[in-house]
Enzyme design. Structure first.
Site, short mmCIF file in Angstrom:
data_model
loop_
_atom_site.label_atom_id
_atom_site.label_comp_id
_atom_site.label_asym_id
_atom_site.label_seq_id
_atom_site.Cartn_x
_atom_site.Cartn_y
_atom_site.Cartn_z
N GLY A 28 46.00 51.47 47.33
CA GLY A 28 47.39 51.14 47.01
C GLY A 28 47.72 49.70 47.37
N HIS A 34 43.58 44.16 41.88
CA HIS A 34 43.50 45.52 41.34
C HIS A 34 43.83 45.54 39.85
CE1 HIS A 34 44.62 46.36 45.67
NE2 HIS A 34 43.51 47.07 45.54
N GLY A 144 35.63 45.53 43.14
CA GLY A 144 35.70 44.08 43.19
C GLY A 144 34.54 43.48 43.97
N LYS A 146 34.83 41.01 45.78
CA LYS A 146 35.32 40.49 47.06
C LYS A 146 34.77 41.33 48.21
CE LYS A 146 39.33 39.40 49.71
NZ LYS A 146 39.46 40.68 50.43
#
Ligand code: PAF
Length: 273
Positions: A28, A34, A144, A146
């Site tokens: 979230g 996202h 991702g 990241k």
């Protein structure tokens, strides 16, 4: 867009069609990073489902589980606008029982770098991702770059457990000034946000040095630490795609990672060379 809270409702949703399903697991507090994963899923698949679940087992004692940013309303709006078909938002009791069969991250890749700083974190990530992948039965799942180490471990789990989902790695999204998007950026004060830019600058410096002919990792790390001066640096590391420390950068097989605390906020970033 359907909001699904139970396993039964999720199974019913999943069995109601045969088209390809894309899955974006999240905790979230959705941001552009996202959104990029979601857009990719919506364009690749007939249906997209996003999960929003702040997974307790991946937080260590004393970490930000109880204060992790929650933005249910805006998360729903973002998903709706991006054309998501369903959000899976389970309760903790839906996902976990008192006594669980556990998954352990492999010693080498699971307990170095992030896994060294946060022992057990990846066990919790793998546990919840295994549950989510089994529940959703997606064709493609989006993660991702990241969280590079998380991504590598999930890819390994999918391979080791013969799961049939494709794991799709998506580039890190940055703000114009280079700051990698993260839900934890919400904790930064204005000044801290400026300081946080040192992470992406240090990675840019590494990429620049490599471009101009420097490939010795020790030299590059020293230069990165100069850029990071003033931050509480946890690690600067240069690894190959299997997460082995390397001495010299190899094009298309290198990830340069940095983790530092800016004030009380722990930030991670990396660049793939
Ligand atoms: O990257 C994240 O947000 C989480 O680790 C994930 C993959 C949703 C599992 O809780």
């Amino acid at each position: 867009m359907e909001i699904i809270r139970t396993v039964e409702a999720l199974k019913k949703w999943r069995s109601s069609f045969n088209e390809s399903v894309g899955f974006v697991p999240t905790m979230g507090a959705l941001h552009e990073g996202h959104s990029t994963l979601i857009k990719r899923s919506v364009s690749d698949n007939s249906k997209t489902i996003v999960s929003i679940f702040v997974n307790p087992t991946q937080f260590l004692a004393g970490e930000d589980l109880n204060t992790y940013p929650k933005k249910e309303e805006s998360d729903r709006k973002i998903c709706e606008l991006l054309g998501v078909d369903a959000i899976f938002m389970p309760e903790i009791s839906t996902m976990y029982s008192d006594d669980e069969v556990l998954i352990s991250a492999p010693n080498i890749r699971g307990y170095i770098l992030e896994g060294h700083s946060r022992p057990g974190h990846f066990d919790g990530v793998l546990q919840v991702v295994m549950k989510l992948l089994n529940l959703v039965q997606a064709n493609n799942a989006y993660f991702g770059k990241k969280d590079a180490q998380q991504l590598a471990l999930i890819e390994q789990m999918v391979k080791n457990y013969f799961l049939s989902v494709n794991i799709i790695a998506v580039d890190t999204v940055r703000q114009n000034d280079g700051l990698a998007l993260s839900s934890r950026n919400a904790y930064l004060s204005e000044n801290e946000r400026k300081e946080a830019l040192k992470l992406s600058r240090s990675l840019k410096e590494a990429a620049h040095l490599f471009q101009v002919g420097e490939n010795n990792c020790s030299v590059i790390k020293v230069k990165m630490l100069e850029v990071l001066d003033g931050l509480d640096v946890e690690y600067v590391s240069i690894v190959d795609r299997s997460f082995k420390e390397i001495e010299n950068i190899e094009q298309n097989n290198t990830i340069v990672l940095v983790t530092a605390r800016v004030g009380a906020t722990r930030l991670i970033d990396n660049i793939w060379i």
